[in-house]
Write an enzyme that holds these catalytic residues in place. Sequence first.
Site: not given
Length: 293
Positions: A54, A98, A121
Site C-alpha cells: 500500500k 489494517q 476502507d
Amino acid sequence: MTARIIDGKATALSLRQDVAKAVDTLKSGHGITPGLAVVLVGEDPASAVYVRNKHKQTLEAGMNSYEHRLDASTSQDDLLALVRKLNADPAVNGILVQLPLPDQIDSSAVIDTIDPAKDVDGFHVINAGRLATGLPALVPCTPVGCIILAKQVHADLSGLEAVVVGRSNIVGKPVAQLLLNKNCTVTIAHSRTKDLPGVCRRADILIAAVGRPEMVRGDWIKPGATVIDVGINRIPREDGKTRLVGDVAYEEAAEVAGAITPVPGGVGPMTIACLLRSTVEATCRQNGLEPLI
Ligand code: NDP
C-alpha cells in the site's frame, strides 16, 4: 468452452494510472496532495506485506503515504488516540487501520472512531448505511474491485442474476449491495444455505467470497457465467512449499464459465488500486470537489 480470463493485474495497473492522473490534477489545479495514513499494529506477516505494498503504490500514484507501525502490545486507548490525531490532521485524507487487530483491541471501536469522511476502507457504519440507502459513500475496496472486473464482461449489469457466496461485512454484504445498486437480482448465500450448488447454478454472475479452497466446483456454474473469485487461500504443495488458490476450482470452472478471474492475478490486485481511488474520492469530497475518478 474455455473461459475468458479477466486480468485483474492489468485492470489494476490501468486504474492506478487513472488515479495518478487525478492526483496530478488535484496537485496542479488545486494545490492539494492526497494523503493516506495506514496503521499496522503488531507483526502479522501477511498484514506487513499488504501495508508495504500500500505504501509503495500510494507513493507511485503521487500521493503522500503516512505509515504508523505500533507494537503488538499497544492498548486500545493508545490506538484510538492515534486515530483521533489522524482524524484531525488536514494532511491526512484517508485512514486505514489494517485488520486483524490483536486480541486486546476491539476492531469495531476502532472503526467507529475513524472519521467517516476519511474511512477509505468503507467499514464505518455511516458508510455501510449510506451504501445501503443509495447515498454517495466510501465503499469497501475489494467489492468495488469485483464490480469493476464484472463490468469488463457486462457493460450493463442490469437484470442479471447475481449470486454472492459469503456474507461478511468486508466483502459479501457490500458486494451484494453494489450489485443490487446496479440492478442485478441478487442472492446472498452462506454456510446455512440449502442446495448451494443449485443456488450457484442460477447465477449469471457468481462471486465467491468464502475462504474455503476450491469449494465452488465446475458443475456449480451455469454455462457461460462470469465467475469472480475473491478467495485467497494458501494450501500445501507436494514439495513442502505452498501455493495460492481461490474459493473456486479454477480448472474445472474455466471449462464451463464464460469469463473468470484467476487467483492470483484477479481480484487481489484490484484491492489496493481501489483503495487509492477511494483516497482520491475522499480528498475531493473533503475539499468540496466532485470526485475526479
Ligand atoms: P469471512 O470468513 O468473514 O466470511 C466467509 C463467509 O463465507 C461467511 O459469510 C460464511 O458464512 C461463508 N461460508 C463459510 N463456509 C461456507 C460454506 N461451506 N458454504 C457457504 N458459505 C460459507 O471471510 P471474508 O469475507 O473476509 O473473506 C472471504 C475470502 O476472501 C477469504 O478467502 C479472504 O482471504 C478473501 N479476501 C480477499 C481479499 C482480496 O483482496 N482479494 C480481501 C478480503 C478477503 P456464515 O456467515 O454463515 O458463517
